[in-house]
Design an enzyme around this catalytic site. Sequence first.
Site, mmCIF file in Angstrom:
data_model
loop_
_atom_site.group_PDB
_atom_site.id
_atom_site.type_symbol
_atom_site.label_atom_id
_atom_site.label_comp_id
_atom_site.label_asym_id
_atom_site.label_seq_id
_atom_site.Cartn_x
_atom_site.Cartn_y
_atom_site.Cartn_z
ATOM 1 N N ASN A 1 -10.662 -1.474 3.214
ATOM 2 C CA ASN A 1 -9.302 -1.987 3.390
ATOM 3 C C ASN A 1 -8.248 -0.899 3.504
ATOM 4 O O ASN A 1 -7.067 -1.190 3.489
ATOM 5 C CB ASN A 1 -8.938 -2.899 2.220
ATOM 6 C CG ASN A 1 -9.854 -4.091 2.144
ATOM 7 O OD1 ASN A 1 -10.236 -4.639 3.174
ATOM 8 N ND2 ASN A 1 -10.232 -4.475 0.947
ATOM 9 N N HIS B 1 -1.329 12.773 12.395
ATOM 10 C CA HIS B 1 -0.253 11.837 12.737
ATOM 11 C C HIS B 1 0.387 12.333 14.021
ATOM 12 O O HIS B 1 0.456 13.535 14.273
ATOM 13 C CB HIS B 1 0.807 11.801 11.635
ATOM 14 C CG HIS B 1 2.074 11.128 12.068
ATOM 15 N ND1 HIS B 1 2.221 9.757 12.075
ATOM 16 C CD2 HIS B 1 3.236 11.634 12.554
ATOM 17 C CE1 HIS B 1 3.428 9.458 12.527
ATOM 18 N NE2 HIS B 1 4.066 10.583 12.822
ATOM 19 N N PHE C 1 0.805 -1.223 0.000
ATOM 20 C CA PHE C 1 0.000 0.000 0.000
ATOM 21 C C PHE C 1 0.839 1.274 0.000
ATOM 22 O O PHE C 1 0.284 2.379 -0.068
ATOM 23 C CB PHE C 1 -0.959 0.023 1.201
ATOM 24 C CG PHE C 1 -0.273 -0.008 2.536
ATOM 25 C CD1 PHE C 1 0.252 1.149 3.100
ATOM 26 C CD2 PHE C 1 -0.153 -1.200 3.237
ATOM 27 C CE1 PHE C 1 0.878 1.125 4.334
ATOM 28 C CE2 PHE C 1 0.478 -1.238 4.470
ATOM 29 C CZ PHE C 1 0.996 -0.067 5.016
#
Length: 138
Positions: free
Chosen positions: A112, A120, A57
């Site tokens: 997914n 973050h 990914f």
Amino acid sequence: MEQTFFMIKPDGVKRGFIGEVISRIERRGFSIDRLEVRYADADILKRHYAELTDRPFFPTLVDYMTSGPVIIGVISGEEVISTWRTMMGSTNPKDALPGTIRGDFAQAPSPNQATCNIVHGSDSPESATREIAIWFNN
């Protein structure tokens, strides 16, 4: 006094949550020591996400993180790393509790994929030191 690196990711910037995220940091009593608007590139993302570069990914993550500006910063305070991570909520927006930034605002783009999660934060003092150096000494 502990420091940590934080980022408002492209989806948080595009959707207008900069003020909300900064307000939550300030209301919690943390100091904002540095704050900048940046455009991430593949090189800095490879260093920031070094442990993920071999994952399938990763190209999608780079596409997402380079899709618009990010807000990067350094915040400080007592137990700022663990508290900021709690304030952010679970990495996967579907699992993030209401009252957390991700629980209140993040949207998973597909079942997914959990990359569009607004913010973050470093997960340890070592990560904070490394991430601050990557983004501010670049």
